[in-house]
Write a protein that holds these residues in place. Structure first.
Motif, PDB file in Angstrom:
ATOM      1  N   MET A   1     -10.785   2.323  -6.679  1.00 53.87           N
ATOM      2  CA  MET A   1     -11.048   1.339  -5.637  1.00 53.87           C
ATOM      3  C   MET A   1      -9.850   0.406  -5.501  1.00 53.87           C
ATOM      4  N   LYS A   2      -9.185   0.500  -4.350  1.00 56.72           N
ATOM      5  CA  LYS A   2      -8.030  -0.351  -4.071  1.00 56.72           C
ATOM      6  C   LYS A   2      -8.334  -1.136  -2.810  1.00 56.72           C
ATOM      7  N   VAL A   3      -8.471  -2.451  -2.962  1.00 54.19           N
ATOM      8  CA  VAL A   3      -8.944  -3.294  -1.860  1.00 54.19           C
ATOM      9  C   VAL A   3      -7.742  -3.988  -1.222  1.00 54.19           C
ATOM     10  N   LEU A   4      -7.624  -3.844   0.102  1.00 51.90           N
ATOM     11  CA  LEU A   4      -6.463  -4.357   0.834  1.00 51.90           C
ATOM     12  C   LEU A   4      -6.833  -5.686   1.483  1.00 51.90           C
ATOM     13  N   THR A   5      -6.248  -6.777   0.986  1.00 47.88           N
ATOM     14  CA  THR A   5      -6.558  -8.097   1.532  1.00 47.88           C
ATOM     15  C   THR A   5      -5.285  -8.896   1.788  1.00 47.88           C
ATOM     16  N   VAL A   6      -5.375  -9.778   2.776  1.00 45.91           N
ATOM     17  CA  VAL A   6      -4.255 -10.640   3.166  1.00 45.91           C
ATOM     18  C   VAL A   6      -4.775 -12.062   3.326  1.00 45.91           C
ATOM     19  N   ASP A   7      -4.075 -13.024   2.761  1.00 46.50           N
ATOM     20  CA  ASP A   7      -4.410 -14.439   2.921  1.00 46.50           C
ATOM     21  C   ASP A   7      -3.577 -15.009   4.063  1.00 46.50           C
ATOM     22  N   ILE A   8      -4.245 -15.461   5.113  1.00 47.10           N
ATOM     23  CA  ILE A   8      -3.527 -15.896   6.314  1.00 47.10           C
ATOM     24  C   ILE A   8      -3.238 -17.394   6.243  1.00 47.10           C
ATOM     25  N   GLU A   9      -2.018 -17.675   5.857  1.00 43.57           N
ATOM     26  CA  GLU A   9      -1.487 -19.035   5.772  1.00 43.57           C
ATOM     27  C   GLU A   9      -0.022 -18.969   6.173  1.00 43.57           C
ATOM     28  N   LYS A  48      -2.831   3.516   9.731  1.00 48.18           N
ATOM     29  CA  LYS A  48      -4.257   3.691  10.040  1.00 48.18           C
ATOM     30  C   LYS A  48      -5.169   3.174   8.917  1.00 48.18           C
ATOM     31  N   VAL A  49      -4.861   1.971   8.433  1.00 50.77           N
ATOM     32  CA  VAL A  49      -5.704   1.340   7.411  1.00 50.77           C
ATOM     33  C   VAL A  49      -6.246   0.016   7.940  1.00 50.77           C
ATOM     34  N   LYS A  50      -7.376  -0.375   7.395  1.00 54.05           N
ATOM     35  CA  LYS A  50      -7.971  -1.671   7.719  1.00 54.05           C
ATOM     36  C   LYS A  50      -7.982  -2.531   6.467  1.00 54.05           C
ATOM     37  N   GLY A  51      -7.850  -3.835   6.663  1.00 52.84           N
ATOM     38  CA  GLY A  51      -7.866  -4.767   5.541  1.00 52.84           C
ATOM     39  C   GLY A  51      -8.847  -5.887   5.785  1.00 52.84           C
ATOM     40  N   THR A  52      -9.008  -6.729   4.772  1.00 50.14           N
ATOM     41  CA  THR A  52      -9.799  -7.950   4.879  1.00 50.14           C
ATOM     42  C   THR A  52      -8.839  -9.131   4.903  1.00 50.14           C
ATOM     43  N   PHE A 210      -0.361   1.212  -9.274  1.00 47.35           N
ATOM     44  CA  PHE A 210      -1.343   1.361  -8.201  1.00 47.35           C
ATOM     45  C   PHE A 210      -2.015   2.730  -8.266  1.00 47.35           C
ATOM     46  N   GLY A 211      -1.256   3.737  -8.617  1.00 50.13           N
ATOM     47  CA  GLY A 211      -1.816   5.086  -8.671  1.00 50.13           C
ATOM     48  C   GLY A 211      -2.770   5.294  -9.825  1.00 50.13           C
ATOM     49  N   ASN A 212      -2.512   4.634 -10.956  1.00 48.05           N
ATOM     50  CA  ASN A 212      -3.290   4.891 -12.171  1.00 48.05           C
ATOM     51  C   ASN A 212      -4.483   3.961 -12.358  1.00 48.05           C
ATOM     52  N   ASP A 213      -4.380   2.716 -11.887  1.00 48.16           N
ATOM     53  CA  ASP A 213      -5.443   1.749 -12.164  1.00 48.16           C
ATOM     54  C   ASP A 213      -6.665   2.030 -11.284  1.00 48.16           C
ATOM     55  N   LEU A 254       5.130  -1.958   0.222  1.00 46.28           N
ATOM     56  CA  LEU A 254       3.717  -1.896   0.567  1.00 46.28           C
ATOM     57  C   LEU A 254       3.402  -0.638   1.379  1.00 46.28           C
ATOM     58  N   GLU A 255       4.269  -0.301   2.310  1.00 44.84           N
ATOM     59  CA  GLU A 255       4.018   0.889   3.131  1.00 44.84           C
ATOM     60  C   GLU A 255       4.045   2.161   2.282  1.00 44.84           C
ATOM     61  N   THR A 256       4.921   2.221   1.294  1.00 46.79           N
ATOM     62  CA  THR A 256       4.918   3.359   0.369  1.00 46.79           C
ATOM     63  C   THR A 256       3.575   3.456  -0.346  1.00 46.79           C
ATOM     64  N   LEU A 257       3.086   2.345  -0.849  1.00 50.28           N
ATOM     65  CA  LEU A 257       1.827   2.343  -1.589  1.00 50.28           C
ATOM     66  C   LEU A 257       0.650   2.711  -0.689  1.00 50.28           C
ATOM     67  N   ILE A 258       0.666   2.210   0.548  1.00 51.22           N
ATOM     68  CA  ILE A 258      -0.424   2.539   1.481  1.00 51.22           C
ATOM     69  C   ILE A 258      -0.429   4.034   1.794  1.00 51.22           C
ATOM     70  N   SER A 259       0.768   4.608   1.899  1.00 47.74           N
ATOM     71  CA  SER A 259       0.849   6.035   2.239  1.00 47.74           C
ATOM     72  C   SER A 259       0.415   6.929   1.077  1.00 47.74           C
ATOM     73  N   GLU A 260       0.471   6.411  -0.158  1.00 52.87           N
ATOM     74  CA  GLU A 260       0.178   7.228  -1.338  1.00 52.87           C
ATOM     75  C   GLU A 260      -1.213   6.982  -1.924  1.00 52.87           C
ATOM     76  N   ASN A 261      -1.899   5.935  -1.487  1.00 56.66           N
ATOM     77  CA  ASN A 261      -3.191   5.574  -2.061  1.00 56.66           C
ATOM     78  C   ASN A 261      -4.198   5.321  -0.950  1.00 56.66           C
ATOM     79  N   GLU A 262      -5.462   5.439  -1.282  1.00 55.28           N
ATOM     80  CA  GLU A 262      -6.509   5.105  -0.324  1.00 55.28           C
ATOM     81  C   GLU A 262      -6.917   3.653  -0.523  1.00 55.28           C
ATOM     82  N   PHE A 263      -6.644   2.846   0.491  1.00 53.70           N
ATOM     83  CA  PHE A 263      -7.028   1.435   0.454  1.00 53.70           C
ATOM     84  C   PHE A 263      -8.249   1.213   1.330  1.00 53.70           C
TER      85      PHE A 263
END
Length: 293
Positions: A1-9, A48-52, A210-213, A254-263
């Motif tokens: 489970m890899k959760v994609l979140t952004v803090d907007i400030e 093609k990913v969505k985040g919180t 990111f891949g192992n955890d 970040l784009e490398t990680l998004i392309s290699e993992n399911e967020f």
């Protein structure tokens, strides 16, 4: 489970820093939030990913079109406080007012009432665990404020590690909690899934972690990907390094990680969790002060 979140400030929302501590000072700085958010939204669209997105109420009031665009592109909307204050510097009444004022501004900009919260700087501590009770009482279901180690702006060192859990408040309300994940290296707990450590860590190391955890809770900010932002005045050398290291390479990483993992979004992570099987934590187990208010 890899959760994609952004803090907007914005780039000047630096915690615990006198030169950027008030709304009057914020108004004196040029905003970079539009370009910063667009950069992230476009990257997510490419993959093609969505985040919180955890939104500051102040941003929702001063840049409502930017916040509305996040929702329009199909991302989840959550609450990151109103005025970016450390929770442990507020009274329970001030915290509740700030929380609800943010929700009001976010709803006005997006039509969405957030039910998930993340404290600025992960600043819910054992001394202000009353915050969880106030969240639950006001209709919040999910919390992403727990940093299960000591840090400069708080943390809860005795909080159980490992991933999602339920939090039960003294008045028997329940929150679903998604803490920050930690890596223990040479006896030291590190966070690599956002902020300065993410920008500092080599791409190869991040790919492995990111891949192992099995559980990763990210926390990115528009300023993490903005190499052209001004210098915040008055920062110490250490804070300047933490705030500005690795800005140019952060988005490609970040784009490398998004392309290699399911967020996934926070909502998708909640739906995928067996809440009967996760650890159950009572707020009174770690709170150092009475929590009833």
């Amino acid at each position: 489970m890899k959760v994609l979140t952004v803090d907007i400030e914005d780039w000047f929302h630096i915690l615990d820093h006198e030169e950027t501590g008030t709304e009057a000072e914020w108004a004196s700085f040029p905003s970079r939030i539009d370009a910063g958010v667009t950069r992230i939204l476009d990257a997510f669209d490419r993959h093609k990913v969505k985040g919180t997105f955890f939104i500051l109420g102040w941003i929702a009031r001063t840049a409502p079109d930017v916040v509305a665009e996040i929702a329009r592109r199909g991302h989840e909307i959550a609450n990151h406080s109103d005025m970016h204050k450390l929770v442990y510097t507020m009274t329970p009444q001030e915290f509740e007012t700030d929380l609800l004022r943010a929700n009001e501004a976010i709803e006005k900009a997006t039509g969405i009432v957030p039910t998930a919260y993340r404290a600025p700087g992960f600043s819910v501590t054992a001394d202000c665990a009353w915050a969880f009770e106030i969240m639950a009482r006001n209709g919040f279901r999910l919390d992403c404020s727990v940093f299960p180690a000591s840090r400069s702006h708080g943390g809860i060192p005795h909080f159980p590690l490992g991933g999602p859990c339920t939090l039960t408040t003294p008045d028997a309300q329940t929150l679903r909690c998604f803490p920050i994940n930690l890596k223990t290296i040479a006896g030291r707990r590190l966070v690599y899934s956002g902020g300065g450590y993410f920008r500092l860590a080599p791409r190869g190391l991040l790919r492995r972690w990111f891949g192992n955890d099995p559980y990763v809770m990210t926390y990115f900010h528009p300023r993490d990907f903005d190499p052209d932002q001004p210098l915040v005045p008055g920062l110490s050398a250490a804070r300047r390094f933490k705030s500005y290291v690795g800005l140019r390479g952060a988005l490609p990483k970040l784009e490398t990680l998004i392309s290699e993992n399911e967020f996934v979004t926070l909502g998708a992570a909640e739906a995928a969790t067996d809440w009967q099987a996760v650890p159950a934590v009572r707020v009174t187990d770690f709170a150092t002060k009475p929590t009833h208010h």
